[in-house]
Design an enzyme around this catalytic site. Structure first.
Site, PDB file in Angstrom:
ATOM      1  N   GLU A 166       9.988   1.757  10.502  1.00  0.00           N
ATOM      2  CA  GLU A 166      11.059   2.634  10.249  1.00  0.00           C
ATOM      3  C   GLU A 166      10.311   3.912  10.224  1.00  0.00           C
ATOM      4  O   GLU A 166       9.417   4.274   9.448  1.00  0.00           O
ATOM      5  CB  GLU A 166      11.676   2.537   8.754  1.00  0.00           C
ATOM      6  CG  GLU A 166      12.056   1.095   8.463  1.00  0.00           C
ATOM      7  CD  GLU A 166      13.294   1.141   9.088  1.00  0.00           C
ATOM      8  OE1 GLU A 166      14.214   2.167   9.611  1.00  0.00           O
ATOM      9  OE2 GLU A 166      14.138   0.115   8.972  1.00  0.00           O
ATOM     10  N   LYS A 201       0.851  -1.259  -0.036  1.00  0.00           N
ATOM     11  CA  LYS A 201       0.112  -0.104   0.024  1.00  0.00           C
ATOM     12  C   LYS A 201       0.916   1.196   0.030  1.00  0.00           C
ATOM     13  O   LYS A 201       1.533   1.630   1.013  1.00  0.00           O
ATOM     14  CB  LYS A 201      -0.799   0.077   1.339  1.00  0.00           C
ATOM     15  CG  LYS A 201      -2.145   0.857   1.274  1.00  0.00           C
ATOM     16  CD  LYS A 201      -2.013   2.331   0.941  1.00  0.00           C
ATOM     17  CE  LYS A 201      -1.631   3.088   2.247  1.00  0.00           C
ATOM     18  NZ  LYS A 201      -1.512   4.439   1.745  1.00  0.00           N
ATOM     19  N   CYS A 225      13.801  11.398   6.099  1.00  0.00           N
ATOM     20  CA  CYS A 225      13.758  10.814   7.484  1.00  0.00           C
ATOM     21  C   CYS A 225      14.892  11.347   8.287  1.00  0.00           C
ATOM     22  O   CYS A 225      14.682  11.581   9.668  1.00  0.00           O
ATOM     23  CB  CYS A 225      13.261   9.434   7.648  1.00  0.00           C
ATOM     24  SG  CYS A 225      14.408   8.465   6.736  1.00  0.00           S
ATOM     25  N   GLU A 238       9.640  16.847  13.777  1.00  0.00           N
ATOM     26  CA  GLU A 238      10.243  16.722  12.569  1.00  0.00           C
ATOM     27  C   GLU A 238       9.537  17.661  11.545  1.00  0.00           C
ATOM     28  O   GLU A 238       8.318  17.910  11.244  1.00  0.00           O
ATOM     29  CB  GLU A 238       9.574  15.400  12.112  1.00  0.00           C
ATOM     30  CG  GLU A 238      10.505  14.688  10.669  1.00  0.00           C
ATOM     31  CD  GLU A 238      10.128  13.422  10.683  1.00  0.00           C
ATOM     32  OE1 GLU A 238       8.811  13.038  10.929  1.00  0.00           O
ATOM     33  OE2 GLU A 238      11.043  12.549  10.074  1.00  0.00           O
TER      34      GLU A 238
HETATM   35  P1  NAD Z   1       2.563   8.803   7.097  1.00  0.00           P
HETATM   36  O1  NAD Z   1       2.880   8.323   8.489  1.00  0.00           O
HETATM   37  O2  NAD Z   1       1.409   9.904   7.221  1.00  0.00           O
HETATM   38  O3  NAD Z   1       2.208   7.865   6.048  1.00  0.00           O
HETATM   39  C1  NAD Z   1       2.825   6.707   5.614  1.00  0.00           C
HETATM   40  C2  NAD Z   1       2.020   5.560   5.085  1.00  0.00           C
HETATM   41  O4  NAD Z   1       1.157   5.244   6.092  1.00  0.00           O
HETATM   42  C3  NAD Z   1       1.220   5.979   3.904  1.00  0.00           C
HETATM   43  O5  NAD Z   1       1.146   4.843   3.233  1.00  0.00           O
HETATM   44  C4  NAD Z   1      -0.158   6.216   4.479  1.00  0.00           C
HETATM   45  O6  NAD Z   1      -1.352   6.328   3.713  1.00  0.00           O
HETATM   46  C5  NAD Z   1      -0.405   5.117   5.555  1.00  0.00           C
HETATM   47  N1  NAD Z   1      -1.101   5.652   6.753  1.00  0.00           N
HETATM   48  C6  NAD Z   1      -1.618   6.747   7.123  1.00  0.00           C
HETATM   49  N2  NAD Z   1      -2.515   6.585   8.299  1.00  0.00           N
HETATM   50  C7  NAD Z   1      -2.804   5.410   8.353  1.00  0.00           C
HETATM   51  C8  NAD Z   1      -3.413   4.279   9.088  1.00  0.00           C
HETATM   52  N3  NAD Z   1      -4.165   4.772   9.904  1.00  0.00           N
HETATM   53  N4  NAD Z   1      -3.314   3.067   8.950  1.00  0.00           N
HETATM   54  C9  NAD Z   1      -2.531   2.504   8.008  1.00  0.00           C
HETATM   55  N5  NAD Z   1      -1.725   3.168   7.224  1.00  0.00           N
HETATM   56  C10 NAD Z   1      -1.697   4.599   7.233  1.00  0.00           C
HETATM   57  O7  NAD Z   1       4.112   9.266   6.590  1.00  0.00           O
HETATM   58  P2  NAD Z   1       4.271  10.234   5.518  1.00  0.00           P
HETATM   59  O8  NAD Z   1       3.885  11.349   5.606  1.00  0.00           O
HETATM   60  O9  NAD Z   1       4.034   9.586   4.179  1.00  0.00           O
HETATM   61  O10 NAD Z   1       6.022  10.091   5.479  1.00  0.00           O
HETATM   62  C11 NAD Z   1       6.644  10.842   6.086  1.00  0.00           C
HETATM   63  C12 NAD Z   1       7.167  10.182   7.450  1.00  0.00           C
HETATM   64  O11 NAD Z   1       7.767   9.045   6.881  1.00  0.00           O
HETATM   65  C13 NAD Z   1       8.095  10.942   8.032  1.00  0.00           C
HETATM   66  O12 NAD Z   1       7.902  10.952   9.809  1.00  0.00           O
HETATM   67  C14 NAD Z   1       9.365  10.084   7.993  1.00  0.00           C
HETATM   68  O13 NAD Z   1      10.285  10.458   8.936  1.00  0.00           O
HETATM   69  C15 NAD Z   1       9.155   8.909   7.835  1.00  0.00           C
HETATM   70  N6  NAD Z   1       9.962   8.123   7.234  1.00  0.00           N
HETATM   71  C16 NAD Z   1      10.963   7.346   7.887  1.00  0.00           C
HETATM   72  C17 NAD Z   1      11.887   6.707   7.135  1.00  0.00           C
HETATM   73  C18 NAD Z   1      12.811   5.701   7.836  1.00  0.00           C
HETATM   74  O14 NAD Z   1      13.490   4.928   7.192  1.00  0.00           O
HETATM   75  N7  NAD Z   1      12.787   5.911   9.257  1.00  0.00           N
HETATM   76  C19 NAD Z   1      12.103   6.712   5.656  1.00  0.00           C
HETATM   77  C20 NAD Z   1      11.249   7.735   5.100  1.00  0.00           C
HETATM   78  C21 NAD Z   1      10.261   8.434   5.943  1.00  0.00           C
END
Ligand code: NAD
Length: 499
Positions: free
Chosen positions: A268, A192, A302, A402
């Protein structure tokens, strides 16, 4: 000879593209069972983007059933390891062969510079699939030490159906970090992608089938987090969720696993990584590392080095050098301009969030050294210039939260103890760095910073051989490296007695 790319060249690639926005389930593109779709504004210019299938619980269920059927049939997991390797290597080659197309899909979705999409994101995606493909015929099981007349085999077996949920900042790269080891280990996957970045996920799946991956082994269901991600994480027939995203949603994923079938999770999550510069450091090297470490991908990284913790005596000199590097090397341009080093932010709501955190810093007494302003608004896209705030303390929102934008918070220190305390005063533990010519101090610091990766006198070096992931609320489980395979397997012991 390398190809000469121009803005016109890429505009032509874009206009010739066929955009596929349907799910990919059981080896075929499919509309949502509800028939629903969604669109969003393109980050580069705010114009309406492609139509994407809006998945729901029924689509997730169909994809999980397809993944389960492929797993139970053994069509992939029991396949000859050499043949599996050949298919994954072909998949990696197809990703490279379709590099320009994939790069354009990524840039269209997320607004990153086209040349970065091509030279970094596509390349690392293909390299990731290749890395795990090459491991397939080199994975051995164990025979445990036992008494006489007995043999105990310790087999590493795949888990079953893996739900993969990914963010929008490096879609293809993060997909490969998870698809590579999960599929190499013999599992089926339901991916997803983030609702902001569906296009490359769908294309990766059709290329996988073209390479010979059996239908049902890799499915993609697009849609929103609550509507599509949540039913995947709650599904009773999913064995694991491999998640990358925010800490907030990571906590929800743990809850869904507990509420459903105690599926395992790997998370992650976010970061607010410290980069500590001592007065004896090579300030030119530090300035370049800080600028690229914080501003690359418009800060939507991230492990971006968003907290510069700098010895007071060199703060002003270092900030001037960071400004010089930023203005000379890190060109903010339209993402289809081949000279662009950074491009647009992901969407208008995110732009507003970044601008409001900037405003909070000013309200709390931080001083803008340069940049950090909305620019290119006339394009219709969402652009913020890279910038630095000084006179910061670590309790300001801009230092704690962040930001995911090209904004650096500079915090001054006087003693080594103070620097370490500030570096570790965060809920996150994804990455960190120290710049100093004193190697004893460099090693003391690299041990003492609580983070999954620490760099000494550099930033953001990485390759597939090294694990990546966080401590504390940056999550647990590691992507990349040979160790990532373990996460998608479990041990099974088989005893035999003989005469
Ligand atoms: P997000 O948490 O908003 O979304 C991530 C994913 O989760 C998306 O596919 C989203 O649709 C899904 N999602 C959202 N709500 C959900 C729910 N209730 N149930 C299941 N899935 C759900 O994050 P984002 O805005 O897409 O990405 C940015 C974040 O990702 C930042 O916090 C960043 O630090 C983190 N990130 C971490 C790494 C790492 O390797 N640690 C790498 C890249 C990004």
């Amino acid at each position: 000879m390398s190809k000469a790319y121009s803005r016109d060249y890429w505009e032509n690639v874009l206009s010739a593209l066929t955009l596929e926005g349907r799910h990919f389930v059981d080896g075929k593109h499919r509309a949502s069972i509800s028939g629903e779709t969604f669109t969003r504004a393109r980050p580069m210019d705010g114009r309406e983007g492609p139509t994407i299938a809006r998945g729901g619980a029924a689509d997730i269920d169909a994809a999980v059933r397809s993944g389960r059927a492929a797993f139970e049939s053994g069509v992939w997991r029991r396949q000859d390891p050499l043949e599996k390797k050949r298919i994954m290597l072909k998949w990696a080659d197809l990703i490279r062969a379709h590099g320009e197309e994939l790069a354009m899909l990524e840039t269209l979705d997320v607004g990153k510079p086209i040349m970065a999409s091509l030279n970094v994101d596509v390349r690392l995606c293909a390299d990731g699939i290749q890395f795990y493909g090459e491991m397939i015929d080199k994975l051995y099981d164990e025979i445990a030490p036992t008494g006489p007349n007995a043999r105990a085999l310790v087999r590493k077996v795949p888990l079953g159906v893996i739900g993969v949920i990914t963010p929008w900042n490096y879609p293809m790269i993060i997909d490969a970090w998870k698809l590579g080891p999960a599929i190499a280990a013999g599992n089926s996957v339901v991916l997803k992608p983030a609702e902001q970045s569906s296009l490359t996920a769908i294309r990766l799946a059709s290329l996988a089938v073209e390479a010979g991956l059996p239908e049902g082994v890799f499915n993609v269901v697009t849609g929103y987090g609550e509507e599509t991600g949540k039913p995947l994480a709650l599904h009773m027939d999913v064995d694991m969720i491999a998640f990358t995203g925010s800490t907030e949603v990571g906590k929800l994923i743990m809850g869904y696993a507990a509420q459903s079938n105690v599926k395992r999770v790997a998370l992650e999550l976010g970061g607010k990584s410290p980069l500590v510069v001592f007065e004896d450091a090579d300030l030119d090297a530090a300035a370049s590392a800080v600028a690229w470490g914080c501003f690359y991908n418009s800060g939507e990284t991230c492990h971006a080095s968003t907290r510069l913790i700098v010895q007071r005596s060199v703060q002003d000199a270092l900030v001037r050098k960071i400004e010089a590097v930023t203005k000379s090397d890190i060109a903010l341009r339209h993402p289809l301009d081949p000279a662009a080093q950074i491009g647009a932010l992901i969407e208008e709501a995110h732009l507003e969030k970044v601008l409001s955190l900037i405003a909070s810093g000013e309200k709390e007494g931080a001083r803008r050294a340069f940049g950090a302003e909305r620019v290119m608004a006339e394009s219709g896209g969402y652009y913020v210039s890279p910038g630095v705030f000084v006179d910061m303390t670590n309790d300001m929102r801009l230092a704690r939260q962040e930001i995911f934008g090209p904004v650096l918070a500079a915090i001054a220190f006087d003693t080594e103890e103070e620097a370490l305390a500030i570096a570790n005063d965060t809920i996150y533990g994804l990455a960190g760095a120290v710049f100093t010519r004193d190697m004893d101090r460099a090693h003391r610091f690299s041990e003492a910073i609580h983070a999954g990766t620490v760099w000494i006198n550099t930033y953001d070096m990485s390759n597939f051989a090294t694990p990546f992931g966080g401590f504390k609320q940056s999550g647990f489980g590691r992507d990349r490296s040979v160790h990532a395979i373990d996460k998608y397997c479990d041990y099974k012991t088989i005893w035999q007695q003989f005469g």
